[in-house]
Design a protein around this motif. Structure first.
Motif, PDB file in Angstrom:
ATOM      1  N   ASP A 147       0.602  -1.009   0.106  1.00 42.72           N
ATOM      2  CA  ASP A 147       0.247  -0.364  -0.040  1.00 42.72           C
ATOM      3  C   ASP A 147       0.814   0.953  -0.040  1.00 42.72           C
ATOM      4  OD1 ASP A 147       1.185   0.269   2.422  1.00 42.72           O
ATOM      5  OD2 ASP A 147      -1.222  -0.471   3.436  1.00 42.72           O
ATOM      6  N   LEU A 148       0.311   2.350   0.419  1.00 47.85           N
ATOM      7  CA  LEU A 148       0.699   3.592   0.038  1.00 47.85           C
ATOM      8  C   LEU A 148       2.171   3.752   1.115  1.00 47.85           C
ATOM      9  CD1 LEU A 148       1.673   6.298  -1.105  1.00 47.85           C
ATOM     10  CD2 LEU A 148       0.146   7.473  -0.056  1.00 47.85           C
TER      11      LEU A 148
ATOM     12  N   ASP B 226       3.480  -1.316  -7.287  1.00 45.99           N
ATOM     13  CA  ASP B 226       2.457  -3.225  -7.182  1.00 45.99           C
ATOM     14  C   ASP B 226       2.893  -4.063  -7.429  1.00 45.99           C
ATOM     15  OD1 ASP B 226       0.856  -2.894  -9.045  1.00 45.99           O
ATOM     16  OD2 ASP B 226      -0.627  -1.672  -8.075  1.00 45.99           O
TER      17      ASP B 226
ATOM     18  N   ASN C  23       2.003  -1.354 -11.421  1.00 48.02           N
ATOM     19  CA  ASN C  23       1.190  -0.131 -11.550  1.00 48.02           C
ATOM     20  C   ASN C  23       1.741   1.424 -10.437  1.00 48.02           C
ATOM     21  OD1 ASN C  23      -0.331   0.119 -13.821  1.00 48.02           O
ATOM     22  ND2 ASN C  23      -1.818  -1.633 -12.672  1.00 48.02           N
ATOM     23  N   LEU C  24       2.050   2.294 -10.462  1.00 48.82           N
ATOM     24  CA  LEU C  24       3.086   3.238  -9.853  1.00 48.82           C
ATOM     25  C   LEU C  24       2.950   3.308  -8.930  1.00 48.82           C
ATOM     26  CD1 LEU C  24       5.753   4.524 -10.503  1.00 48.82           C
ATOM     27  CD2 LEU C  24       4.369   6.723 -10.655  1.00 48.82           C
ATOM     28  N   ILE C  25       3.031   3.740  -7.909  1.00 48.60           N
ATOM     29  CA  ILE C  25       2.250   3.806  -6.804  1.00 48.60           C
ATOM     30  C   ILE C  25       3.241   4.965  -5.596  1.00 48.60           C
ATOM     31  CG2 ILE C  25       1.820   3.184  -4.066  1.00 48.60           C
ATOM     32  CD1 ILE C  25       2.137   0.375  -4.696  1.00 48.60           C
ATOM     33  N   ALA C  26       4.546   5.246  -5.983  1.00 50.66           N
ATOM     34  CA  ALA C  26       4.723   6.329  -5.848  1.00 50.66           C
ATOM     35  C   ALA C  26       6.569   6.741  -6.223  1.00 50.66           C
ATOM     36  CB  ALA C  26       5.187   6.469  -3.824  1.00 50.66           C
ATOM     37  N   PHE C  27       6.099   7.593  -6.179  1.00 50.34           N
ATOM     38  CA  PHE C  27       7.696   8.586  -6.994  1.00 50.34           C
ATOM     39  C   PHE C  27       8.389   9.217  -6.260  1.00 50.34           C
ATOM     40  CE2 PHE C  27      10.382  10.422 -10.716  1.00 50.34           C
ATOM     41  CZ  PHE C  27      10.728   9.723 -10.684  1.00 50.34           C
TER      42      PHE C  27
ATOM     43  N   THR D 201      11.141   8.103 -16.605  1.00 52.16           N
ATOM     44  CA  THR D 201      11.236   7.025 -17.498  1.00 52.16           C
ATOM     45  C   THR D 201      11.444   5.150 -16.105  1.00 52.16           C
ATOM     46  OG1 THR D 201      10.054   8.450 -19.039  1.00 52.16           O
ATOM     47  CG2 THR D 201      10.598   5.963 -19.543  1.00 52.16           C
ATOM     48  N   ILE D 202      12.935   5.456 -16.525  1.00 53.11           N
ATOM     49  CA  ILE D 202      14.098   4.477 -16.455  1.00 53.11           C
ATOM     50  C   ILE D 202      14.030   4.421 -14.888  1.00 53.11           C
ATOM     51  CG2 ILE D 202      16.471   3.653 -16.146  1.00 53.11           C
ATOM     52  CD1 ILE D 202      17.070   5.552 -18.052  1.00 53.11           C
TER      53      ILE D 202
ATOM     54  N   ILE E 269      10.974   4.084 -13.456  1.00 49.74           N
ATOM     55  CA  ILE E 269       9.667   3.641 -13.691  1.00 49.74           C
ATOM     56  C   ILE E 269       9.669   2.214 -14.139  1.00 49.74           C
ATOM     57  CG2 ILE E 269       7.602   4.281 -14.305  1.00 49.74           C
ATOM     58  CD1 ILE E 269       7.959   6.926 -14.010  1.00 49.74           C
TER      59      ILE E 269
END
Lengths: 142, 142, 142, 142
Positions: free
Chosen positions: B8-9, B36, B40-44, B56-57, B59
């Motif tokens: 989770d976050l 996750d 799919n992206l959760i945090a960056f 991008t790399i 991610i």
């Protein structure tokens, strides 16, 4: 040479905090993206329950708002059928977002970044993005 | 039906904290992405000075590690000329990363997410990603 | 907030002038691209006879050099089979260029933009890009 | 075999000069792109303050105008809801632009290239693109 002012990571977290607090308040888990003035991602959060599709949408709303120096809902108005920017929504591989929820972040009259929010209605997304900016202004105005 | 365990976050932020601390320690500002188990992206976060190209790399390293349930440096080994996965690096529009710095996040023997790090050398990226996981394990092991 | 120094259009034209002069001297019509420090295009020229395919390649070399703060030929070295960054060439949808001809533009130790050249051999492309930078340094050093 | 007449780089610079002068006159910094009759980029300038998002949009307006031999605002008209070209704006990965600001460049009744302008309102973009063509016609009519 040009001298540019740009959000840093600490600024981005203040924007995230303000947006997340509003999302909690209205009970809608959101994807929230913060970009710099050139449209490149600085920080992102998908709150638990935020939509998978909104990951890209939030990032692209922030990109549009910063890169075009304009709120995405304003593009929504001028891109209606019969309006001058009709059809702009598919530009840049579809990255140019005309749905509300993307706002430029402005300091000393210059665009220093952008915030993009997605997962709720466009009105909710816009409200949450604005809350991020309001919190940022409150925290940084000194 | 399947029951899935997923970061989770709050988990994502623990991973970010561990990675960021190591990046600070070695003096290399990094892009750090947490996804996750579905990729799919959760945090960056892009730390101040992190590379634009690494956005991008990072991610995509996290996406590869979680989605393929495999560290990206392992893909580096098996995708060398003459090896079975040669050429895999350009798959998925170039999203499949074979450079070190992407690690799956594992709990109870299941992949629950991924972390991707970029801006340093691949060895530095991998070290920082591992530090994120180590911190996560330490914080969550009870 | 961060304060950033960035090439402006006048700077970009000086870089173009220096590169074009060298391309004329060696008799190879080139595509020449200048980007800002965030990798966004400022100016571009395809000389008469420059290659169509080199349009994108020149832009992406400049993008890589500015965004990654590194000459593209350095990526060529570290991305050889068996080297740490093997496979990086297909990252970012193939935009990350590891072929010589992309150089960061540096002022006061900060990357302020990038130049990318394509249509000749990688050695020629690199020579022409360097000539752009040399001319820029000579014109702006005061 | 076909014989093709095409803008060269010197022509492209005349078009840029005419467009830039008008952009300066109306006080709107623009992205200006010139392509050949095949839609491939010859020259590009982002004036200081031109929008990041408009980089791609200007190039794609020029591409559309040259490639389709038609002003982009004409596509805007025929792509309205209920009209024959409805939905064409998302074609070619979104490159087909239906917003004003892209004009074919014509010589001896043949399309020899295209000019695309973006950063202002569509009316401003179109005005600046037309100024580029007017200047080109004046300079080359002999």
């Amino acid at each position: 040479m040009q001298q540019i002012t740009r959000l840093d990571l600490a600024d981005a977290k203040i924007l995230l905090d303000g947006a997340r607090a509003k999302a909690d308040e209205i009970g809608v888990p959101m994807c929230i993206a913060i970009v710099d003035e050139s449209g490149n991602l600085i920080a992102f959060e998908r709150m638990n329950g935020g939509k998978v599709t909104s990951t890209t949408i939030a990032i692209d709303k922030a990109y549009t708002a910063a890169g075009a120096k304009r709120a995405t809902h304003e593009y929504g108005e001028v891109s209606q059928p019969g309006k001058p920017a009709y059809g702009i929504n598919s530009a840049i591989g579809g990255r140019l977002m005309v749905v509300g929820g993307g706002l430029p972040v402005i300091a000393d009259e210059a665009v220093v970044g952008g915030i993009g929010v997605s997962s709720g209605t466009p009105a909710q997304d816009r409200e949450v993005a604005q809350a991020g900016i309001d919190h940022f202004v409150a925290e940084t105005r000194g």
